[in-house]
Design a protein around this motif. Sequence first.
Motif, mmCIF file in Angstrom:
data_model
loop_
_atom_site.group_PDB
_atom_site.id
_atom_site.type_symbol
_atom_site.label_atom_id
_atom_site.label_comp_id
_atom_site.label_asym_id
_atom_site.label_seq_id
_atom_site.Cartn_x
_atom_site.Cartn_y
_atom_site.Cartn_z
ATOM 1 N N THR A 4 -45.638 8.474 -1.526
ATOM 2 C CA THR A 4 -46.273 7.993 -0.302
ATOM 3 C C THR A 4 -47.031 9.071 0.450
ATOM 4 O O THR A 4 -47.700 8.782 1.420
ATOM 5 N N TRP A 5 -46.933 10.314 -0.001
ATOM 6 C CA TRP A 5 -47.529 11.454 0.713
ATOM 7 C C TRP A 5 -48.460 12.192 -0.230
ATOM 8 O O TRP A 5 -48.005 12.773 -1.226
ATOM 9 N N PRO A 6 -49.758 12.188 0.019
ATOM 10 C CA PRO A 6 -50.703 12.819 -0.914
ATOM 11 C C PRO A 6 -50.409 14.285 -1.206
ATOM 12 O O PRO A 6 -50.719 14.770 -2.298
ATOM 13 N N ASP A 7 -49.805 15.005 -0.255
ATOM 14 C CA ASP A 7 -49.572 16.437 -0.469
ATOM 15 C C ASP A 7 -48.638 16.713 -1.636
ATOM 16 O O ASP A 7 -48.618 17.829 -2.172
ATOM 17 N N LEU A 8 -47.836 15.720 -2.022
ATOM 18 C CA LEU A 8 -46.955 15.881 -3.169
ATOM 19 C C LEU A 8 -47.281 14.874 -4.275
ATOM 20 O O LEU A 8 -46.514 14.717 -5.213
ATOM 21 N N GLY A 9 -48.390 14.215 -4.145
ATOM 22 C CA GLY A 9 -48.783 13.209 -5.116
ATOM 23 C C GLY A 9 -49.361 13.803 -6.388
ATOM 24 O O GLY A 9 -49.336 15.029 -6.601
ATOM 25 N N PRO A 10 -49.908 12.962 -7.244
ATOM 26 C CA PRO A 10 -50.365 13.427 -8.569
ATOM 27 C C PRO A 10 -51.507 14.425 -8.512
ATOM 28 O O PRO A 10 -51.772 15.106 -9.501
#
Length: 663
Positions: A83-89
Amino acid sequence: MHDPIRPGRRGFLQASALGALASWIPVESGATTRPASTAVFPPATLAPQPFQLLPAGSIRPAGWLKRQLEVQAEGLGGRVDETWPDLGPNSGWLGGKGESWERGPYFVDGLLPLAWQLDSPALKAKAHRFIEWTLENPWPNGMFGPKSNDDWWPRMVMLKVLTQYQELTGDARVVPFMTRYFHYQLGALPGRPLRDWGRMRWQDEVASILWLYSRTQDPKLLELAALLKKQGYDWQAMYVNYPFKEKTDAKMVEAKNKNAFMEDDGLQVHGVNVAQALKASPVWSLISRSADDRAAIHHQLEQLDRYHGLPNGMFSGDEHLAGRSPSQGIELCAVVEAMYSLETALAITGDAVLGDRIERIAFNALPAAFTDDMWAHQYDQQPNQVECSLHRRPWTTNGPEANLFGLDPHFGCCTANFHQGWPKLTASLWMACADGGLAAAVYAPCHVRTMARGVPIEIEQETDYPFRDNIAITLRPASPVAFPVRLRLPGWCRAPSVKVNGETVQASAGAGFVTVERQWSAGDRIELSFPADVVTETGFNDSVSFTRGALVFSLPVGEAWVKWRKRGLTNDWQVYPTSQWNYAAGEPGKVEQHAVGPRPFAGATPAMTLSVRGRLVAWKAEEGAADPVPAKPAPEDEPYTTLRLVPYAGAKLRITSFPKLAS
């Protein structure tokens, strides 16, 4: 003389148990060696270390602790990357072009032990993606990580990850990978020295260097450690004549014409830096062999308590050291980093008092910063927290979002970093002793598989501590074996009781640890009882707070949760009071015990309550924050009443430090 091809019963049992021990922690795809089964102590070049953390994966949670870790895994702890781009793919630590600094390493530093402690294939797969990319994409010169930055600091966090990963899996790539990096750094540091965060947090890397040195005895590693210390900030010197005795003046870290926040003026009073630095002197003492270095942490804690101490076991730091008023806050990153520093220091020093501090922080400040389902967290928490809203607050340098509950309130570092809190506590419950024994360092329900003087052993620790006083420990060695068991006696307990198979063992209050040395057989049982009194502690402006054992108690203020905004799978929340909170408190009364629920620290189902005599007094809030506790408030024209207090973490709006009720 025996037949080496046909082991006897003892050898068979040991071999069987070793097999079971190894099978508990599966070897991953990159591994060519078995996971570690015994603690590795520093070699003779370094100072003797009384305790050592067991290899990652040796301890699994049970009982309420397992339920708490499951809550974390089912909330942000296991799903924040969804749900959080900073830890996304697109994370830079997965080869993408997204956030490429500290957040990926922070996340995996807690996700990795959580995944193995819960034996979750899904979480292991998430952690493995970050680790595999890191190991398979080194720079040609020995550097590693995203090429969009060459900052030393985020690598320090990923090194912590790799040490745990190697212990969990036995992956043969880790040791040479770390060796190449450290050799590169030794050559590069003279021309590109430590700066800002890395300069303040050098001790975290030295801990990883010593982990590797204990396995390779590479002399260049000690050269590197000395260089890091030389370039790093001298934390021990800061406390010799401690200058920071007041709330930090925001102007000091917002000076014109320079970024003082990122220079010593700001960094040396930054709450998270201070928390991480608690391990600096103990870690360095392994190299210096100095008793003064090993003991320095106690002076540092005393100074922090005296000038910035809060009743939840932490010091204030919102963002910078903020004095003793319980309306000041402390950052969640500082909470989990203080725990990790203290866990490291407890192993190095063997000082039981650090275990007391770990428990107070872990059982109060840590769970208080989250919603009960761990889908939202605070950046700052306050012991006296009467509203969580977009007001300016009495913060030193933080902004108006800092005590909201949400996905990444104020700043996202805590969203990435909180994950290490519960898993690393679990990994620190039992420790190996240098003489081949085992030590119960911190108490919570768990299951341990390790070795004692060469014999595999399982330990079942059953307890509802800290909500209850009793702990039962069952030992199951693969064959009878003599070794010492050291049991921490909480410093607050005036009448500890220790029994082995029903027979009383002498245990003196204040002794730190009691040692039971005997031959242990499968089924031997240790029973501990730590009866706790309710203690009234005096704090800021002669305020009073109430503790029972490791738990701090607070008055819960009625909560109205207002959704501020949707944040993917979660929400950001403001919380407003619906009941009066401005009470003075007198003598504590009755303690009542209740069931420990599926969410152990949930305020709706407190495991324990405490009644206290109280009365409304003249005490107000401004900008959503309670004024500093008044020393002698005037009573309101209201009768005395009985206040029902709950464990600190269960009250998201609360009063913890009360004006003292006039007699």
